[in-house]
Design an enzyme around this catalytic site. Structure first.
Site, PDB file in Angstrom:
ATOM      1  N   SER A   2       0.795  -1.234   0.000  1.00  0.00           N
ATOM      2  CA  SER A   2       0.000   0.000   0.000  1.00  0.00           C
ATOM      3  C   SER A   2       0.822   1.276   0.000  1.00  0.00           C
ATOM      4  O   SER A   2       0.283   2.371  -0.168  1.00  0.00           O
ATOM      5  CB  SER A   2      -0.947   0.013   1.207  1.00  0.00           C
ATOM      6  N   SER A  46      15.123  -7.133   3.397  1.00  0.00           N
ATOM      7  CA  SER A  46      15.740  -6.886   4.702  1.00  0.00           C
ATOM      8  C   SER A  46      15.917  -5.375   4.851  1.00  0.00           C
ATOM      9  O   SER A  46      14.966  -4.619   4.660  1.00  0.00           O
ATOM     10  CB  SER A  46      17.063  -7.636   4.831  1.00  0.00           C
ATOM     11  N   TYR A 106      15.009  -3.781  15.916  1.00  0.00           N
ATOM     12  CA  TYR A 106      14.759  -3.788  14.467  1.00  0.00           C
ATOM     13  C   TYR A 106      15.919  -4.447  13.739  1.00  0.00           C
ATOM     14  O   TYR A 106      15.714  -5.250  12.825  1.00  0.00           O
ATOM     15  CB  TYR A 106      14.555  -2.355  13.980  1.00  0.00           C
TER      16      TYR A 106
END
Length: 278
Positions: free
Chosen positions: A13, A135, A150
């Site tokens: 999106s 990645s 993260y």
């Protein structure tokens, strides 16, 4: 493009995913695009015959399986899978609670595994396919204070992709692990970048880094997602596509520094490394 394929793209999106979907549709490719907001995606893309937008919850295996079955029912095959969905999470390792850490891994790692797990029987059966796992620069270097969780998630993506590459090779299935650098997308905007819910006041430098990322770097990133999307399409037409694929001057430099750092450690501690055998 001479051959028509069916692409399954997650996180379609916005950002790189949306750029990729638009380019594929313009070239006449079949595109299955998954998102959390199908109506928003339909509004952006419009009514296109070879386009199938689907709402999918990456963390729910039944939702993933249903989306893949819908894709197969519509187009009969899936040729390229782009695991692009994900979000950023800042905060030191001390600050982030268990729920925040698990949510980061649920989407960035386990959601990707859900897609791979459920698409593999189809790809094995047709003995072809290309899985592209997105990645990050954070997946090649972890020395980014305030981004440890993260980085850990994206390092996990790198590790599982390398293993997957070897596991599926006998079936004629290709795997590419993509490391994008800083891309000029909405990644650093609210909704894509999550801040720690319980910040610790002592981490002054981390708060400054977060502020710079959201207020100064956002919208000024050096990577063009349109050009990156074109490169992703390009590698699907290569007989032997790369396992490791770096997109961006910044991530190229970061990878070189990591290689140098590893080389220095190997050279400095070579005697110790080779001294523990029987």
């Amino acid at each position: 493009m001479s051959d028509k394929k069916t692409w399954f793209v997650t996180g379609a999106s916005s950002g790189l995913g949306l750029s990729l979907v638009k380019q594929l549709l313009a070239e006449g490719q079949n595109v299955v695009a998954t998102t959390r907001n199908k109506k928003g995606l339909e509004k952006v893309i419009g009514d296109v015959s070879h386009f199938l937008p689907l709402e999918m919850n990456l963390s729910d295996e039944s939702s993933v399986n249903s989306a893949l079955n819908d894709a197969l029912s519509r187009f009969g095959a899936i040729d390229v899978v782009v695991n692009n969905a994900g979000f950023g999470q800042t905060g030191t390792l001390e600050e982030l609670d268990d729920e925040e850490v698990r949510k980061c891994f649920d989407v960035n790692v386990f959601g990707m595994l859900n897609v791979i797990r459920h698409v593999m029987p189809h790809l094995r059966n047709q003995k072809s396919g290309h899985i592209i796992n997105i990645s990050s620069m954070a997946g090649i270097q972890g020395r980014i204070p305030g981004w440890g969780v993260y980085c850990a998630a994206k390092f996990a993506v790198a590790g599982l992709s390398e293993a997957l590459y070897e596991e599926v090779k006998p079936f004629g299935i290709k795997v590419t692990l993509v490391y994008p650098g800083h891309m000029r997308t909405g990644f650093l905007s609210k909704g894509s970048l999550m801040l720690p819910s319980n910040p610790v006041s002592d981490y002054v430098l981390i708060r400054k880094n977060e502020e710079e990322a959201t207020e100064q770097m956002n919208g000024m990133q050096i990577g063009d997602p349109e050009k990156a999307a074109t490169k992703l399409i390009k590698i699907t037409h290569i007989e032997k596509p790369p396992l490791h694929y770096f997109l961006g001057e910044d991530v190229y430099d970061a990878a070189r520094k990591k290689i140098q750092s590893l080389g220095d450690a190997l050279d400095t501690w070579k005697e110790d490394s080779l001294s523990i055998g029987f």
